[in-house]
Design a protein around this motif. Structure first.
Motif, PDB file in Angstrom:
ATOM      1  N   LEU A 144       0.832  -1.207   0.000  1.00 22.56           N
ATOM      2  CA  LEU A 144       0.000   0.000   0.000  1.00 22.56           C
ATOM      3  C   LEU A 144       0.866   1.257   0.000  1.00 22.56           C
ATOM      4  N   MET A 145       1.936   1.241   0.804  1.00 23.70           N
ATOM      5  CA  MET A 145       2.826   2.403   0.879  1.00 23.70           C
ATOM      6  C   MET A 145       3.568   2.606  -0.438  1.00 23.70           C
ATOM      7  N   CYS A 146       4.026   1.537  -1.049  1.00 21.98           N
ATOM      8  CA  CYS A 146       4.742   1.650  -2.330  1.00 21.98           C
ATOM      9  C   CYS A 146       3.826   2.188  -3.420  1.00 21.98           C
ATOM     10  N   LEU A 147       2.609   1.659  -3.490  1.00 23.49           N
ATOM     11  CA  LEU A 147       1.661   2.156  -4.485  1.00 23.49           C
ATOM     12  C   LEU A 147       1.292   3.604  -4.201  1.00 23.49           C
ATOM     13  N   SER A 148       1.195   3.957  -2.925  1.00 25.02           N
ATOM     14  CA  SER A 148       0.904   5.342  -2.563  1.00 25.02           C
ATOM     15  C   SER A 148       1.968   6.289  -3.109  1.00 25.02           C
ATOM     16  N   MET A 149       3.228   5.932  -2.932  1.00 23.78           N
ATOM     17  CA  MET A 149       4.308   6.784  -3.454  1.00 23.78           C
ATOM     18  C   MET A 149       4.235   6.888  -4.973  1.00 23.78           C
ATOM     19  N   PHE A 150       3.975   5.769  -5.650  1.00 17.83           N
ATOM     20  CA  PHE A 150       3.862   5.763  -7.100  1.00 17.83           C
ATOM     21  C   PHE A 150       2.685   6.626  -7.545  1.00 17.83           C
ATOM     22  N   TRP A 151       1.537   6.458  -6.901  1.00 22.64           N
ATOM     23  CA  TRP A 151       0.326   7.188  -7.280  1.00 22.64           C
ATOM     24  C   TRP A 151       0.508   8.696  -7.098  1.00 22.64           C
ATOM     25  N   HIS A 152       1.097   9.089  -5.969  1.00 29.29           N
ATOM     26  CA  HIS A 152       1.317  10.518  -5.723  1.00 29.29           C
ATOM     27  C   HIS A 152       2.380  11.082  -6.666  1.00 29.29           C
ATOM     28  N   PHE A 153       3.358  10.269  -7.022  1.00 37.05           N
ATOM     29  CA  PHE A 153       4.346  10.680  -8.026  1.00 37.05           C
ATOM     30  C   PHE A 153       3.652  10.998  -9.347  1.00 37.05           C
ATOM     31  N   LEU A 154       2.685  10.165  -9.737  1.00 38.53           N
ATOM     32  CA  LEU A 154       1.961  10.414 -10.981  1.00 38.53           C
ATOM     33  C   LEU A 154       1.177  11.719 -10.917  1.00 38.53           C
ATOM     34  N   ASP A 155       0.664  12.063  -9.749  1.00 37.90           N
ATOM     35  CA  ASP A 155      -0.022  13.345  -9.597  1.00 37.90           C
ATOM     36  C   ASP A 155       0.937  14.510  -9.784  1.00 37.90           C
ATOM     37  N   VAL A 156       2.097  14.408  -9.200  1.00 36.39           N
ATOM     38  CA  VAL A 156       3.098  15.479  -9.343  1.00 36.39           C
ATOM     39  C   VAL A 156       3.478  15.635 -10.820  1.00 36.39           C
ATOM     40  N   ILE A 157       3.695  14.521 -11.485  1.00 36.27           N
ATOM     41  CA  ILE A 157       4.029  14.578 -12.913  1.00 36.27           C
ATOM     42  C   ILE A 157       2.873  15.207 -13.693  1.00 36.27           C
ATOM     43  N   TRP A 158       1.629  14.837 -13.359  1.00 34.76           N
ATOM     44  CA  TRP A 158       0.491  15.395 -14.084  1.00 34.76           C
ATOM     45  C   TRP A 158       0.376  16.901 -13.884  1.00 34.76           C
ATOM     46  N   ILE A 159       0.657  17.390 -12.690  1.00 39.84           N
ATOM     47  CA  ILE A 159       0.630  18.843 -12.467  1.00 39.84           C
ATOM     48  C   ILE A 159       1.651  19.516 -13.389  1.00 39.84           C
ATOM     49  N   ALA A 160       2.810  18.900 -13.550  1.00 39.56           N
ATOM     50  CA  ALA A 160       3.813  19.437 -14.478  1.00 39.56           C
ATOM     51  C   ALA A 160       3.308  19.359 -15.917  1.00 39.56           C
ATOM     52  N   VAL A 161       2.671  18.252 -16.294  1.00 36.17           N
ATOM     53  CA  VAL A 161       2.111  18.130 -17.649  1.00 36.17           C
ATOM     54  C   VAL A 161       1.041  19.188 -17.863  1.00 36.17           C
ATOM     55  N   PHE A 162       0.138  19.317 -16.903  1.00 30.34           N
ATOM     56  CA  PHE A 162      -0.944  20.302 -17.015  1.00 30.34           C
ATOM     57  C   PHE A 162      -0.387  21.708 -17.208  1.00 30.34           C
ATOM     58  N   THR A 163       0.627  22.051 -16.433  1.00 32.04           N
ATOM     59  CA  THR A 163       1.204  23.390 -16.510  1.00 32.04           C
ATOM     60  C   THR A 163       2.049  23.574 -17.764  1.00 32.04           C
ATOM     61  N   PHE A 164       2.994  22.679 -17.958  1.00 35.96           N
ATOM     62  CA  PHE A 164       4.002  22.819 -19.016  1.00 35.96           C
ATOM     63  C   PHE A 164       3.440  22.539 -20.407  1.00 35.96           C
ATOM     64  N   VAL A 165       2.580  21.548 -20.527  1.00 37.62           N
ATOM     65  CA  VAL A 165       2.066  21.169 -21.841  1.00 37.62           C
ATOM     66  C   VAL A 165       0.777  21.920 -22.165  1.00 37.62           C
ATOM     67  N   TYR A 166      -0.202  21.840 -21.267  1.00 41.50           N
ATOM     68  CA  TYR A 166      -1.503  22.395 -21.588  1.00 41.50           C
ATOM     69  C   TYR A 166      -1.570  23.912 -21.381  1.00 41.50           C
ATOM     70  N   LEU A 167      -1.271  24.388 -20.178  1.00 37.67           N
ATOM     71  CA  LEU A 167      -1.400  25.819 -19.925  1.00 37.67           C
ATOM     72  C   LEU A 167      -0.418  26.639 -20.763  1.00 37.67           C
ATOM     73  N   MET A 168       0.822  26.212 -20.781  1.00 36.49           N
ATOM     74  CA  MET A 168       1.802  26.944 -21.602  1.00 36.49           C
ATOM     75  C   MET A 168       1.552  26.686 -23.090  1.00 36.49           C
ATOM     76  N   GLY A 169       0.929  25.572 -23.411  1.00 33.93           N
ATOM     77  CA  GLY A 169       0.656  25.237 -24.806  1.00 33.93           C
ATOM     78  C   GLY A 169      -0.408  26.108 -25.450  1.00 33.93           C
ATOM     79  N   VAL A 170      -1.268  26.717 -24.655  1.00 34.69           N
ATOM     80  CA  VAL A 170      -2.294  27.592 -25.237  1.00 34.69           C
ATOM     81  C   VAL A 170      -1.842  29.044 -25.319  1.00 34.69           C
ATOM     82  N   LEU A 171      -0.662  29.334 -24.773  1.00 37.15           N
ATOM     83  CA  LEU A 171      -0.138  30.699 -24.868  1.00 37.15           C
ATOM     84  C   LEU A 171       0.329  30.980 -26.299  1.00 37.15           C
ATOM     85  N   PRO A 172       0.206  32.237 -26.723  1.00 40.07           N
ATOM     86  CA  PRO A 172       0.675  32.577 -28.090  1.00 40.07           C
ATOM     87  C   PRO A 172       2.188  32.518 -28.207  1.00 40.07           C
TER      88      PRO A 172
END
Length: 172
Positions: A144-172
């Motif tokens: 459970l602890m190992c999966l928790s670390m993996f799952w939360h890691f994926l959230d951190v990566i997604w926040i970076a994807v959301f910011t770097f790819v999507y939010l910055m991607g719609v800027l001119p």
């Protein structure tokens, strides 16, 4: 650490080629930020429910822990469904990876994250069966602890994807 290196490389590639559209569509032309925001909420909510799972496991309450873990998996599946919907929509618009370096890096980075979430959901379902069969034995607590670390890691990566790819991607 290998996942950190994989995502670091994918972010670096996207940083270099993320504005190379080859006369094709840009992120501003393609991205539906409302859909991506809902998808982000699904993944962040899954982290909260995983936290509830861990709290229940610490209280030695198996059934509530399994319920929260199941809810976490459902949020993960909704996330994957929305991501697949987005990919299908982009492909329908002929925004395919072969069209430009931007789209190649986009599909590779976001797809790699989605693949990790898929493996996380498979791991989660496997762990549910282990919990049902053996309960909260020390080995399952560690899992459970190992999966928790993996799952939360994926959230951190997604926040970076959301910011770097999507939010910055719609800027001119």
């Amino acid at each position: 650490m290998s996942d950190c290196l994989i995502f670091a490389c994918l972010f670096a590639v996207h940083g270099v080629v993320g504005r190379n559209y080859a006369a094709g569509p840009s992120g501003a032309d393609l991205f539906d930020l409302q859909l991506v925001a809902v998808n982000t909420a699904m993944l962040l909510l899954s982290s909260i429910t995983y936290g509830f799972c861990m709290l229940e496991a610490q209280r030695n309450r198996l059934r509530p822990a399994m319920i929260w873990l199941g809810i976490t998996g459902l949020f993960g599946l909704v996330f994957l469904g929305l991501e697949l919907y987005e990919f299908a929509h982009l492909i329908h618009m002929n925004a395919v990876p072969q069209r430009s370096a931007f789209l190649s890096s986009f599909f590779t980075l976001v797809g790699t994250h989605g693949l990790h979430v898929t493996f996380g959901v498979i791991w989660l379902v496997t762990l549910l069966f282990q919990l049902k069969k053996h309960g909260l034995i020390p080995e399952n607590r560690r899992r459970l602890m190992c999966l928790s670390m993996f799952w939360h890691f994926l959230d951190v990566i997604w926040i970076a994807v959301f910011t770097f790819v999507y939010l910055m991607g719609v800027l001119p």
